[in-house]
Design a protein around this motif. Structure first.
Motif, PDB file in Angstrom:
ATOM      1  N   GLY A   6      28.039  69.832  57.219  1.00 16.57           N
ATOM      2  CA  GLY A   6      29.104  70.215  56.728  1.00 16.57           C
ATOM      3  C   GLY A   6      29.820  71.556  58.072  1.00 16.57           C
ATOM      4  O   GLY A   6      30.540  71.759  58.743  1.00 16.57           O
ATOM      5  N   THR A  25      33.624  71.315  53.965  1.00 16.88           N
ATOM      6  CA  THR A  25      32.596  70.471  53.113  1.00 16.88           C
ATOM      7  C   THR A  25      33.480  69.319  52.124  1.00 16.88           C
ATOM      8  O   THR A  25      33.631  69.241  51.267  1.00 16.88           O
ATOM      9  N   PHE A  42      34.419  66.089  51.968  1.00 17.64           N
ATOM     10  CA  PHE A  42      34.267  65.569  52.722  1.00 17.64           C
ATOM     11  C   PHE A  42      35.146  64.292  52.378  1.00 17.64           C
ATOM     12  O   PHE A  42      35.043  63.275  53.392  1.00 17.64           O
ATOM     13  N   VAL A  53      27.799  64.272  60.028  1.00 20.90           N
ATOM     14  CA  VAL A  53      27.754  64.987  58.659  1.00 20.90           C
ATOM     15  C   VAL A  53      26.474  63.893  58.088  1.00 20.90           C
ATOM     16  O   VAL A  53      25.116  64.497  57.799  1.00 20.90           O
TER      17      VAL A  53
END
Length: 101
Positions: free
Chosen positions: A19, A26, A28, A39
């Motif tokens: 990421g 990050t 996600f 990713v």
């Protein structure tokens, strides 16, 4: 497709690295499907580079680790696994299809 029950050690770190490298951050759960696919593809490359074989369902296990819907497995599943297999083969870790049985 069988889901991996939990991600092995190093997967979370690989996702964080992916990421960050991709400039996606990050968080996600906030990523759209296309960004999550990028990713996952990069995570597959990182893990393969470390010599890890990716089991069937690894994307679902990774998605669950970060609170994403595991049903939204990226379309790049086969591509990431092929890339991982190529890296392992180049390292001399050749396996037969029956090894996956």
């Amino acid at each position: 497709m069988t889901d991996t029950p939990f991600p092995p050690p190093g997967w979370a770190e690989a996702a964080t690295r992916a990421g960050t490298e991709l400039g996606l951050g990050t968080d996600f759960t906030a990523l759209d499907a296309a960004a999550w696919e990028r990713v996952c593809r990069r995570v597959g490359q990182i893990l393969a580079g470390q010599g890890q074989a990716l089991p069937p369902g690894w994307e679902g296990a990774l998605a669950r680790l970060f609170g994403r819907d595991a049903a939204a497995v990226p379309a790049g599943d086969a591509l990431a696994r092929d890339e991982a297999d190529t890296v392992l083969a180049e390292k001399g870790e050749v396996f037969a299809p029956e090894d996956d049985a």
